[in-house]
Design a protein around this motif. Structure first.
Motif, PDB file in Angstrom:
ATOM      1  N   VAL A 189      39.184  31.648  45.472  1.00 49.40           N
ATOM      2  CA  VAL A 189      38.430  30.448  45.090  1.00 49.40           C
ATOM      3  C   VAL A 189      39.417  29.290  44.990  1.00 49.40           C
ATOM      4  CG1 VAL A 189      37.055  29.388  43.240  1.00 49.40           C
ATOM      5  CG2 VAL A 189      36.729  31.820  43.834  1.00 49.40           C
TER       6      VAL A 189
ATOM      7  N   GLN B  29      32.148  29.830  52.693  1.00 52.99           N
ATOM      8  CA  GLN B  29      31.393  28.582  52.871  1.00 52.99           C
ATOM      9  C   GLN B  29      31.839  27.862  54.140  1.00 52.99           C
ATOM     10  OE1 GLN B  29      31.995  28.104  48.350  1.00 52.99           O
ATOM     11  NE2 GLN B  29      30.545  26.496  48.849  1.00 52.99           N
TER      12      GLN B  29
ATOM     13  N   VAL C 220      35.219  26.314  45.565  1.00 49.81           N
ATOM     14  CA  VAL C 220      34.731  26.673  46.886  1.00 49.81           C
ATOM     15  C   VAL C 220      35.530  27.864  47.415  1.00 49.81           C
ATOM     16  CG1 VAL C 220      36.298  24.951  47.940  1.00 49.81           C
ATOM     17  CG2 VAL C 220      34.281  25.680  49.201  1.00 49.81           C
ATOM     18  N   CYS C 221      34.876  28.710  48.232  1.00 47.99           N
ATOM     19  CA  CYS C 221      35.605  29.713  49.012  1.00 47.99           C
ATOM     20  C   CYS C 221      35.497  29.281  50.467  1.00 47.99           C
ATOM     21  CB  CYS C 221      35.015  31.113  48.829  1.00 47.99           C
ATOM     22  SG  CYS C 221      35.761  32.274  50.004  1.00 47.99           S
TER      23      CYS C 221
ATOM     24  N   LEU D 269      29.525  32.637  41.718  1.00 45.74           N
ATOM     25  CA  LEU D 269      30.777  31.869  41.649  1.00 45.74           C
ATOM     26  C   LEU D 269      31.109  31.450  40.208  1.00 45.74           C
ATOM     27  CD1 LEU D 269      33.071  30.322  43.184  1.00 45.74           C
ATOM     28  CD2 LEU D 269      31.502  28.366  43.297  1.00 45.74           C
TER      29      LEU D 269
ATOM     30  N   PHE E 241      27.740  27.810  47.290  1.00 44.43           N
ATOM     31  CA  PHE E 241      28.472  29.075  47.485  1.00 44.43           C
ATOM     32  C   PHE E 241      27.501  30.144  47.988  1.00 44.43           C
ATOM     33  CE2 PHE E 241      29.868  33.196  45.639  1.00 44.43           C
ATOM     34  CZ  PHE E 241      31.050  33.351  46.345  1.00 44.43           C
TER      35      PHE E 241
ATOM     36  N   CYS F  32      37.647  35.661  45.219  1.00 45.92           N
ATOM     37  CA  CYS F  32      36.258  35.382  45.583  1.00 45.92           C
ATOM     38  C   CYS F  32      35.433  36.645  45.317  1.00 45.92           C
ATOM     39  CB  CYS F  32      36.161  34.993  47.057  1.00 45.92           C
ATOM     40  SG  CYS F  32      34.437  34.846  47.595  1.00 45.92           S
TER      41      CYS F  32
END
Ligand SMILES: [Zn+2]
Length: 261
Positions: A240, A257, A252-253, A223, A176, A233
């Motif tokens: 997210v 990312q 994950v974003c 994160l 992240f 996020c």
């Protein structure tokens, strides 16, 4: 699951509680011993001595008693306790009763960790085929290890035989902060980005260890405090998301990312 920062926090805990305090009695469950190590060997090494220093390597903690080293691996839920009476007797699988009346306990509600004994930490690390410790590996070596590796970057970071210490939660945090998608193939990441990844890995692990691996002390821009499907996020206006990478829940974003995908 305890990762490198947690293990550093456990080492600090051991040092601030049981270090240099003579052990009067040792009780260890055979079920948590590995590699043929016996209850008698652990008790023989510990009883009458004190834990004199600690070392860590990745997710492993070593505590020296006289000339031998106790080895602790924490599995999914392992941790230490220090109290006048064992705090969680049902899940205490190794108990070092100190001469001061306190119990230093290895507690593991799910018996996935283990306790072991060795004469030589470096030989033990080699025998277990552990890679270099994630906080000690140089940037050049990190890049070289990654470049020789096929597959996804998250799996590479979590491969203990490549680099020891990073697990599921910190791999997500590192990727992240580096802006790299966890499903990116290592071979598609250029050398400069791998160097950045090395720097981010060490910064994240060090900062987390300095904060005793306590998520409530982590910056809100991280994160980890937002590991929830649909959470905002902390860096952009996106959300997210939870995905699976090699069967592991991964946060994950997709906006932050996007470096390679
Ligand atoms: Zn974002």
């Amino acid at each position: 699951m305890p990762e490198l920062p947690d293990v550093h926090a456990f080492a600090d805990y051991l040092e601030s509680t049981a270090l240099h305090k003579p052990i009067a009695h040792t009780h260890v469950d055979e079920a948590v011993l590995k590699h043929g190590t016996t209850v008698q060997a652990v008790a023989g090494a510990a009883t009458g001595n004190a834990m004199e220093e600690t070392r860590t390597h990745g997710k492993f903690l070593f505590a020296r008693v006289e000339k031998k080293w106790l080895v602790f691996h924490f599995g999914m839920t392992g941790h230490f306790g220090y109290a006048r009476t064992p705090q969680d007797p049902e899940h205490t699988h190794a108990d070092f009763e100190l001469e001061n009346g306190f119990h230093f306990s290895y507690i593991a509600p799910r018996k996935l960790g283990f306790v072991d004994l060795t004469d030589d930490v470096d030989a033990y690390v080699n025998e277990k085929k552990l890679g270099e410790d994630a906080l000690r590996v140089s940037a050049d070596r990190f890049v070289e290890l990654m470049q020789n590796r096929r597959g996804g970057v998250k799996s590479a970071l979590m491969d203990q035989s490549l680099i020891a210490g990073v697990g599921n939660v910190y791999a997500d945090e590192i990727l992240f902060q580096a802006g790299i998608h966890p499903k990116s193939q290592v071979k598609s990441i250029d050398k400069d980005t791998l160097r950045t990844l090395h720097g981010v890995t060490q910064r994240v692990l060090k900062e987390a260890a300095d904060r005793q691996a306590d998520p409530s002390q982590f910056p809100t821009s991280w994160l980890i405090p937002h590991r929830q499907e649909g959470a905002a996020c902390p860096k952009c206006t996106g959300k997210v998301q939870r995905i699976e990478v090699n069967g592991r829940g991964t946060f994950v974003c997709h906006i932050c990312q996007n470096k390679i995908s």
